[in-house]
Enzyme design. Structure first.
Site, mmCIF file in Angstrom:
data_model
loop_
_atom_site.group_PDB
_atom_site.id
_atom_site.type_symbol
_atom_site.label_atom_id
_atom_site.label_comp_id
_atom_site.label_asym_id
_atom_site.label_seq_id
_atom_site.Cartn_x
_atom_site.Cartn_y
_atom_site.Cartn_z
ATOM 1 N N PRO A 207 38.936 44.677 58.509
ATOM 2 C CA PRO A 207 40.325 44.895 58.074
ATOM 3 C C PRO A 207 40.413 44.806 56.548
ATOM 4 O O PRO A 207 40.367 43.724 55.978
ATOM 5 C CB PRO A 207 41.102 43.757 58.755
ATOM 6 C CG PRO A 207 40.077 42.751 59.160
ATOM 7 C CD PRO A 207 38.720 43.362 59.144
ATOM 8 N N ASP A 383 37.844 41.631 52.697
ATOM 9 C CA ASP A 383 37.883 41.498 54.160
ATOM 10 C C ASP A 383 38.946 40.455 54.496
ATOM 11 O O ASP A 383 38.788 39.259 54.201
ATOM 12 C CB ASP A 383 36.489 41.046 54.634
ATOM 13 C CG ASP A 383 36.375 40.987 56.143
ATOM 14 O OD1 ASP A 383 37.413 40.838 56.815
ATOM 15 O OD2 ASP A 383 35.236 41.077 56.634
ATOM 16 N N HIS A 384 40.027 40.908 55.124
ATOM 17 C CA HIS A 384 41.175 40.030 55.349
ATOM 18 C C HIS A 384 40.879 38.951 56.396
ATOM 19 O O HIS A 384 41.645 38.010 56.557
ATOM 20 C CB HIS A 384 42.381 40.875 55.763
ATOM 21 C CG HIS A 384 43.699 40.278 55.389
ATOM 22 N ND1 HIS A 384 43.822 39.068 54.761
ATOM 23 C CD2 HIS A 384 44.962 40.731 55.550
ATOM 24 C CE1 HIS A 384 45.096 38.802 54.564
ATOM 25 N NE2 HIS A 384 45.811 39.793 55.034
ATOM 26 N N ARG A 385 39.748 39.066 57.107
ATOM 27 C CA ARG A 385 39.397 38.008 58.068
ATOM 28 C C ARG A 385 38.974 36.744 57.338
ATOM 29 O O ARG A 385 39.057 35.643 57.869
ATOM 30 C CB ARG A 385 38.238 38.468 58.967
ATOM 31 C CG ARG A 385 38.589 39.598 59.903
ATOM 32 C CD ARG A 385 37.371 40.112 60.601
ATOM 33 N NE ARG A 385 36.377 40.643 59.669
ATOM 34 C CZ ARG A 385 35.196 41.145 60.026
ATOM 35 N NH1 ARG A 385 34.853 41.177 61.297
ATOM 36 N NH2 ARG A 385 34.357 41.613 59.132
ATOM 37 N N ILE A 387 39.384 36.505 53.521
ATOM 38 C CA ILE A 387 40.118 36.295 52.261
ATOM 39 C C ILE A 387 41.608 36.610 52.469
ATOM 40 O O ILE A 387 41.968 37.680 52.959
ATOM 41 C CB ILE A 387 39.528 37.193 51.148
ATOM 42 C CG1 ILE A 387 38.077 36.760 50.886
ATOM 43 C CG2 ILE A 387 40.349 37.124 49.875
ATOM 44 C CD1 ILE A 387 37.208 37.817 50.294
#
Ligand code: CAO
Length: 413
Positions: A207, A383-385, A387
Site C-alpha cells: 500500500p 509502505d503504509h503498513r 510507516i
C-alpha cells in the site's frame, strides 16, 4: 461446413432494443462466449455472446437496428469436429433460456447459462479500458449486473502472487494493433523482463503513499558549485544527488522504520543497522538499481565518485548481480532529465523510495524583498503498513533541514 444461426436469446425486459455495437466482422473466427453485439435500452446495455465456435459467414444486424428475442444476429460456419460434440448441448442451453421467457428478470444462474452480462455503458467502457472482457466478470448486483467495483476486483484477481513469483494473466485484446496501422514487434529487453514482475509485485502488494514536498536548496547549490580541492585547486564536480544521498542517510538514522523490511513469513520487521542506499540508473538496457554501500562512512566527494563509478558499471553491464540486493532505501533522481513530482514505486523488500525532480528558480518575497530561490521538488513513497503519514511528513521535514535553508553544511564534505 454446416451453418448455424445465432439468435437473440431471452434477455429479460429487453424488447425492441437498439443495437449500439457490432463487435464482429464477416470472415472472423470466433469462440463460444465471444461478444457479438451490444444492445442498449434506456436502463442498461448488454453484450450478447456467441453460443458457438466458428467463422462468421453473414452478419444480419447493423448498428441502429431494433431487436427482440429470436431475431437472427449472425450465421456462422461451425467447424465439423466441434459441431458433433457441442450442437445438442447448445440447443439445450438456448432452450433453457427461452423457457425462462416468462421470468421478467433472469436469475444470475440464467445469466451465466445464456452468457449475457448486464452492465452500464460506462462500466463496459471502463472494463474495456482495463483490457477486461465484461462477459467474464461475475456481477455482484441483482441479475448478475456488473459494477465498476466488480471490474476492479476482477482485474486485481488476474494478477496473482505465489511465493513471491508474480503471474500475470494474459488478456485477449478486442482488436489487434495492426488493425489500426503499421506496427513493429521487438523482443522485451532482458532487464525489463526481470524488473517487470518485481514492479508488479510492489504495486499490487504494497500500500503506497506518496508525499510531495519542495526544498529550498539555494544555499546548498551555492555551496555545491563553489567546491574545490584544497590541494590541487581544481573544482570538485558533484551533482545534487550526492548531497541528497547523504541527507537520506541522516534521515534514516533518525527514522529507522525507513531502513527496515517486512519478513512476511515470520510476521516480523527486520531493522538494518547499515546504510546502503540504492539509486535508479537509466541505462540503454533498462532501469537498474545498484546500491552504494556504507554511505554513512563517505564524504560528499566520495559519494559523488561512487555514484559515477557504479552507474558506469551498470551502463557497461559490468556490475555484479549482488550489488542489486541488500539496500536500505532507494533514490530515483530524474533531476538531470527534467520534470517535478512523480510517484516512485517502492523497490521491495525496501519500504521507501525518494523521487527527485529537477530544481527550478522561484521568485519569493523575503523580508520585503523579491528574491530568486532554487527549489527542489521531491516525492517520497512509503509502505503504509510500516510507516504512518505523520512519520512520512517528518522524514520530509528532516530532508528539508539537511538540504534546505538551515543548510549549515552538517553533511561532511
Ligand atoms: N536538479 C537540477 N539539476 C540536476 C539535478 C536536479 N535535481 N540532478 C542532477 N542535475 C544536473 C547535474 O548537476 C548535471 O549537471 P552538470 O552536467 O551541469 O553537472 C546534470 O543534471 C546531469 O546529471 P546526471 O543525471 O548525469 O547525474 P546525477 O548524479 O544527477 O544522476 C544517475 C546519476 C545515475 C541517477 C542518472 O544519470 C540517471 O540514470 N537518472 C535516471 C534515473 C531514473 O531513470 N529514474 C527513474 C526510475 S523509475 O522508472
Amino acid at each position: 461446413m454446416p451453418s448455424k444461426d445465432i439468435l437473440v436469446p431471452n434477455i429479460g425486459d429487453f424488447k425492441d432494443v437498439e443495437v449500439i455495437e457490432v463487435l464482429v466482422k464477416a470472415g472472423q473466427k470466433i469462440k463460444k462466449n465471444d461478444s457479438l453485439i451490444t444492445i442498449e435500452s434506456d436502463k442498461s446495455s448488454v453484450e450478447v455472446p456467441s453460443t458457438s465456435d466458428g467463422i462468421i459467414e453473414k452478419i444480419n444486424i447493423k448498428i441502429g437496428d431494433k431487436v427482440s428475442e429470436g431475431d437472427l444476429i449472425v450465421t456462422v460456419n461451425v467447424e465439423s469436429k466441434m459441431d458433433v460434440k457441442e450442437k445438442p448441448l447448445q440447443k439445450n442451453k438456448i432452450k433453457e433460456v427461452v423457457s425462462k421467457k416468462s421470468d421478467p428478470v433472469p436469475s444470475p444462474v440464467a445469466q451465466s447459462t445464456s452468457g449475457v452480462k448486464l452492465a452500464s455503458p460506462k462500466v463496459r467502457k471502463f472494463a474495456r479500458e482495463l483490457g477486461a472482457n465484461v462477459t467474464q466478470i461475475q456481477g455482484s448486483q441483482r441479475s448478475g449486473r456488473v459494477t465498476e467495483d466488480d471490474v476492479k476486483k476482477f482485474v486485481k484477481s488476474q494478477v496473482s502472487v505465489n511465493q513471491g513469483k508474480v503471474e500475470i494473466k494474459k488478456y485477449k485484446d478486442e482488436y489487434t494493433h495492426e488493425e489500426f496501422g503499421e506496427i513493429e514487434i521487438k523482443e522485451m529487453p532482458r532487464v525489463k523482463k526481470l524488473s517487470g514482475p518485481q514492479l508488479v509485485r510492489s504495486w499490487t502488494e504494497i500500500p503506497h503513499v506518496t508525499q510531495h514536498d519542495e526544498i529550498d536548496i539555494t544555499e546548498m547549490e551555492q555551496f555545491r558549485t563553489s567546491l574545490f580541492d584544497h590541494f590541487t585547486g581544481e573544482k570538485i564536480s558533484v551533482t545534487p544527488l550526492a548531497f541528497i544521498t547523504r541527507a537520506v542517510v541522516n534521515a534514516l538514522k533518525d527514522f529507522p522504520n525507513f531502513n527496515c523490511s517486512i519478513d512476511t513469513n515470520q510476521n516480523k520487521i527486520v531493522y538494518k543497522k547499515y546504510y546502503h542506499v540504492g539509486f535508479a540508473v537509466d541505462t540503454p538496457h533498462g532501469l537498474m538499481v545498484p546500491k552504494l554501500r556504507d554511505v554513512d562512512q563517505m564524504n560528499i566527494k566520495e559519494i559523488g565518485d561512487e555514484l559515477r563509478r557504479v552507474s558506469r558499471e551498470c551502463r557497461d553491464l559490468k556490475i555484479n548481480k549482488k550489488e542489486f540486493f541488500g539496500g536500505s532505501m532507494t533514490i530515483s533522481s530524474l533531476g538531470g532529465i527534467g520534470g517535478t513530482f512523480f510517484t516512485p514505486i517502492i523497490n521491495p523488500p525496501e519500504v521507501a523510495i525518494l523521487g527527485v525532480g529537477k530544481s527550478f528558480d522561484r521568485l519569493v518575497r523575503i523580508k520585503g524583498q523579491i528574491v530568486s530561490r532554487k527549489i527542489l521538488p521531491i516525492s517520497l513513497s512509503y509502505d503504509h503498513r510500516i510507516i504512518d503519514g505523520a512519520e512520512g511528513a517528518r522524514f520530509c521535514v528532516h530532508l528539508n533541514k539537511s538540504l534546505g535553508k538551515d543548510f549549515a553544511f552538517k553533511l561532511a564534505v
